[in-house]
Design a protein around this motif. Structure first.
Motif, mmCIF file in Angstrom:
data_model
loop_
_atom_site.group_PDB
_atom_site.id
_atom_site.type_symbol
_atom_site.label_atom_id
_atom_site.label_comp_id
_atom_site.label_asym_id
_atom_site.label_seq_id
_atom_site.Cartn_x
_atom_site.Cartn_y
_atom_site.Cartn_z
ATOM 1 N N PHE A 82 0.901 -1.217 0.042
ATOM 2 C CA PHE A 82 0.210 -0.227 -0.028
ATOM 3 C C PHE A 82 0.777 1.231 0.121
ATOM 4 O O PHE A 82 0.756 2.285 -0.776
ATOM 5 N N ASP A 83 1.837 1.455 0.944
ATOM 6 C CA ASP A 83 2.583 2.375 1.013
ATOM 7 C C ASP A 83 3.672 2.610 -0.358
ATOM 8 O O ASP A 83 3.830 3.723 -0.777
ATOM 9 N N GLU A 84 3.906 1.557 -0.887
ATOM 10 C CA GLU A 84 4.643 1.557 -2.237
ATOM 11 C C GLU A 84 3.910 2.539 -3.194
ATOM 12 O O GLU A 84 4.443 3.046 -4.206
ATOM 13 N N PHE A 85 2.437 2.147 -3.477
ATOM 14 C CA PHE A 85 1.982 2.389 -4.511
ATOM 15 C C PHE A 85 1.166 3.798 -4.303
ATOM 16 O O PHE A 85 0.342 4.313 -5.142
ATOM 17 N N ASP A 86 1.217 4.091 -2.853
ATOM 18 C CA ASP A 86 0.559 5.646 -2.530
ATOM 19 C C ASP A 86 1.747 6.624 -2.893
ATOM 20 O O ASP A 86 2.496 7.126 -2.034
ATOM 21 N N VAL A 92 -3.986 7.572 0.552
ATOM 22 C CA VAL A 92 -5.287 7.227 -0.154
ATOM 23 C C VAL A 92 -4.699 6.527 -1.557
ATOM 24 O O VAL A 92 -3.899 7.187 -2.178
ATOM 25 N N LEU A 93 -5.207 5.254 -1.846
ATOM 26 C CA LEU A 93 -5.198 5.006 -3.313
ATOM 27 C C LEU A 93 -6.201 5.209 -4.109
ATOM 28 O O LEU A 93 -7.343 4.891 -4.210
ATOM 29 N N GLN A 94 -5.557 6.317 -5.035
ATOM 30 C CA GLN A 94 -6.493 6.903 -5.950
ATOM 31 C C GLN A 94 -6.807 5.636 -7.157
ATOM 32 O O GLN A 94 -5.910 4.842 -7.299
ATOM 33 N N PRO A 95 -7.853 5.905 -8.064
ATOM 34 C CA PRO A 95 -8.121 4.834 -9.058
ATOM 35 C C PRO A 95 -6.901 4.506 -9.847
ATOM 36 O O PRO A 95 -6.537 3.558 -10.222
ATOM 37 N N ARG A 96 -6.116 5.578 -10.261
ATOM 38 C CA ARG A 96 -5.005 5.205 -10.885
ATOM 39 C C ARG A 96 -3.942 4.497 -10.346
ATOM 40 O O ARG A 96 -3.170 3.581 -10.899
ATOM 41 N N GLU A 97 -3.717 5.005 -9.064
ATOM 42 C CA GLU A 97 -2.742 4.120 -8.078
ATOM 43 C C GLU A 97 -3.182 2.845 -7.833
ATOM 44 O O GLU A 97 -2.431 1.639 -7.874
ATOM 45 N N LEU A 98 -4.603 2.393 -7.939
ATOM 46 C CA LEU A 98 -5.355 1.133 -7.620
ATOM 47 C C LEU A 98 -4.838 0.328 -8.967
ATOM 48 O O LEU A 98 -4.636 -0.825 -8.885
ATOM 49 N N GLU A 99 -4.999 0.868 -9.901
ATOM 50 C CA GLU A 99 -4.829 0.287 -11.444
ATOM 51 C C GLU A 99 -3.279 -0.091 -11.419
ATOM 52 O O GLU A 99 -3.156 -1.116 -11.786
ATOM 53 N N ASP A 100 -2.607 0.730 -11.177
ATOM 54 C CA ASP A 100 -1.097 0.583 -11.096
ATOM 55 C C ASP A 100 -0.779 -0.666 -10.090
ATOM 56 O O ASP A 100 0.016 -1.536 -10.398
ATOM 57 N N LEU A 101 -1.504 -0.753 -9.024
ATOM 58 C CA LEU A 101 -1.180 -1.700 -7.787
ATOM 59 C C LEU A 101 -1.497 -3.200 -8.546
ATOM 60 O O LEU A 101 -0.949 -4.139 -8.222
ATOM 61 N N PHE A 102 -2.822 -3.219 -9.219
ATOM 62 C CA PHE A 102 -3.152 -4.602 -10.022
ATOM 63 C C PHE A 102 -2.572 -4.844 -11.363
ATOM 64 O O PHE A 102 -3.082 -5.735 -12.301
ATOM 65 N N THR A 104 0.072 -6.036 -12.679
ATOM 66 C CA THR A 104 0.737 -7.212 -12.631
ATOM 67 C C THR A 104 -0.151 -8.436 -12.601
ATOM 68 O O THR A 104 0.205 -9.537 -12.678
ATOM 69 N N ALA A 105 -1.480 -8.299 -12.385
ATOM 70 C CA ALA A 105 -2.420 -9.223 -12.103
ATOM 71 C C ALA A 105 -3.235 -9.303 -13.391
ATOM 72 O O ALA A 105 -3.007 -8.427 -14.253
ATOM 73 N N MET A 106 -4.039 -10.270 -13.617
ATOM 74 C CA MET A 106 -4.931 -10.364 -14.914
ATOM 75 C C MET A 106 -5.730 -9.508 -15.254
ATOM 76 O O MET A 106 -5.897 -8.821 -16.162
ATOM 77 N N GLU A 107 -6.396 -8.705 -14.045
ATOM 78 C CA GLU A 107 -7.269 -7.749 -14.118
ATOM 79 C C GLU A 107 -7.552 -7.041 -12.637
ATOM 80 O O GLU A 107 -7.157 -7.550 -11.518
ATOM 81 N N SER A 108 -7.812 -5.885 -12.666
ATOM 82 C CA SER A 108 -8.376 -5.170 -11.387
ATOM 83 C C SER A 108 -9.645 -5.560 -11.008
ATOM 84 O O SER A 108 -10.771 -5.154 -11.805
ATOM 85 N N HIS A 109 -9.892 -6.260 -9.942
ATOM 86 C CA HIS A 109 -11.061 -6.699 -9.559
ATOM 87 C C HIS A 109 -11.893 -6.030 -8.562
ATOM 88 O O HIS A 109 -12.937 -6.116 -8.275
ATOM 89 N N TRP A 110 -11.220 -4.587 -8.032
ATOM 90 C CA TRP A 110 -12.181 -4.163 -7.227
ATOM 91 C C TRP A 110 -12.900 -3.120 -7.970
ATOM 92 O O TRP A 110 -13.431 -2.118 -7.220
ATOM 93 N N ILE A 111 -12.922 -2.999 -9.162
ATOM 94 C CA ILE A 111 -13.820 -2.135 -9.933
ATOM 95 C C ILE A 111 -15.275 -2.787 -10.085
ATOM 96 O O ILE A 111 -16.070 -2.416 -10.920
ATOM 97 N N GLU A 112 -15.268 -4.274 -9.688
ATOM 98 C CA GLU A 112 -16.431 -4.803 -10.153
ATOM 99 C C GLU A 112 -17.233 -5.249 -8.917
ATOM 100 O O GLU A 112 -16.660 -5.254 -7.829
ATOM 101 N N ASN A 113 -18.329 -5.749 -8.857
ATOM 102 C CA ASN A 113 -19.114 -6.499 -7.718
ATOM 103 C C ASN A 113 -18.370 -7.924 -7.417
ATOM 104 O O ASN A 113 -17.923 -8.434 -8.096
#
Length: 433
Positions: A82-86, A92-102, A104-113
């Motif tokens: 969290f600290d590295e991507f803040d 606060v992890l802004q949407p752009r920072e959350l996107e960067d955090l994920f 390396t994953a297949m997709e960002s899952h926190w934008i979905e239900n």
């Protein structure tokens, strides 16, 4: 030498940089030997589809009434990441920072239900440290970071996660996959733990879970969604939006200075109740069930009480009994007397705690979340006693049915009487005319 000639940023005094590593493999892919890249990927658990291989993720053996939680080792990693991507250090992890955090994953899952609306966010859609981690417990984790691993493992749940706790609860394999995609350094099996069975918790009269799941039942317009919104700090709204599918809300509940639990509220839609009752193991993952009714509406209480008795019978028949609480919502409005009497009778007959009145609109939850966690921690209490053979369930249901009919009759008589009074007054038979 090859990488250095291609990019000055590919090598530093310590050796190959990340830029250089990626450049080197780009050259392998373009010019060969490409097998070197595949060997590297497989060394880190990737298969031919560029996903983590099933054999790389631990296969969990658990009973239906066991759940999965993150270990302290995984929590420490998530605080650091969290600290590295803040990037702007605003906690606060802004949407752009959350996107960067994920990234390396297949997709960002926190934008979905069910994750996108399960936690509190700021006005810009950013995920605060309070949402990503428990702020109070998070301070403890920063202390934990300075300790050795042996000390870390002695600390019981030094921090509590929000969306990560939800992801691990609902889909632990998915959670571990994402941890590895983001660079979790340990063995995948070290990131999660399987809890004790719930029926054992009942025998021992105490739950040691750090993450508790609460099912929220109730008819339409009873106040279920308002309860979930208040739990994650959202303002009360007069606009009614029916819940068409199950919804989650997650937050931390402080029971004491040393006891902080992560509470997951799951709102069960009306369609969801039918599916739940058709599934024998549907209550296995539930730590406590809450039944909400609008105390100013007699039909709301009637529907909620019937839900309570049906769910209680389902738990009794399947062996997955759960503690239950009754919540009388909208306490700011005029109460329906028959609903109060009926709620008290069902509470007495089923031997669960007396109904808890709350008013989300007035910001008076009456400590309901603390009550939910406390009841869930003592799973041998507040389990409804249906005792169909002794007639308790039938008596309660009869009261509900007769009560509604009686109120309807009284309402009709009252309306008729008021109409007659108006008629008499209009004809001049009042005041001695």
């Amino acid at each position: 030498m090859l990488v250095q000639n291609k990019s000055s940023e590919g090598v530093n005094e310590r050796g190959l940089t990340l830029t250089g590593f990626l450049l080197l493999h780009a050259l392998f892919i373009e010019e060969g030997p490409i097998q070197t890249t595949w060997t590297t990927l497989r060394r880190f658990g990737y298969n031919d589809d560029m996903k983590l291989d099933d054999d790389f993720i631990p296969r969990l053996k658990r009973a239906p009434d066991q759940s999965v939680e993150l270990t302290n080792q995984a929590l420490v990693f998530l605080v650091k990441i969290f600290d590295e991507f803040d990037g702007d250090s605003d906690k606060v992890l802004q949407p752009r920072e959350l996107e960067d955090l994920f990234s390396t994953a297949m997709e960002s899952h926190w934008i979905e239900n069910p994750y996108k609306d399960a936690v509190e966010k700021n006005a810009h859609g950013g995920l605060s440290l309070d949402a990503f981690l428990s702020q109070k417990s998070g301070r403890l984790l920063w202390i934990v970071l300075s300790l050795n691993l042996k000390s870390i493992l002695r600390i019981k749940d030094a921090s509590v996660l929000h969306n990560w706790a939800l992801m691990t609860l609902l889909n632990p394999t998915f959670s571990v996959e994402n941890l590895k995609y983001m660079g979790y350094p340990g063995d995948p099996s070290s990131a999660i733990r399987v809890t004790r069975r719930r029926h054992v918790d009942r025998k021992k009269q105490h739950s040691e879970r750090n993450v508790l799941q609460c099912f929220i039942f109730g008819p339409m317009k009873a106040g279920k969604s308002a309860l979930l919104n208040s739990f994650i700090g959202r303002p009360y709204s007069e606009v009614y939006n029916p819940t068409s599918e199950d919804r989650y809300a997650v937050n931390v509940v402080d029971i004491s200075r040393e006891n902080k639990k992560y509470l997951v509220l799951r709102e069960i839609s009306e369609d969801g109740v039918t599916k739940l009752l058709a599934n024998r193991e549907s209550l296995a993952s539930c730590d406590i069930a809450v039944f909400v009714h609008d105390r100013s509406d007699e039909s709301s209480w009637s529907a909620s009480s019937e839900l309570l008795l049906n769910i209680a019978a389902h738990g009794e028949n399947t062996g997955f009994q759960v503690p239950c609480l009754i919540v009388a919502a909208k306490d700011d409005q005029d109460s329906f007397t028959m609903a109060i009497q009926g709620a008290n009778m069902v509470s007495q007959d089923t031997r669960v705690e007396a109904p808890v009145p709350i008013s989300v609109q007035l910001g008076d939850p009456n400590n309901i979340f603390h009550r939910i966690v406390t009841a869930a921690e003592h799973p041998h209490l507040n389990i409804p006693k249906t005792e169909v053979g002794n007639g308790l369930m039938n008596r309660s249901l009869m009261f509900v049915s007769v009560g509604v009919a009686a109120v309807t009759a009284v309402g009709w008589v009252l309306a008729y009487f008021q109409g007659r009074m108006r008629s008499v007054k209009n004809k001049g038979f009042v005041n001695g005319s």
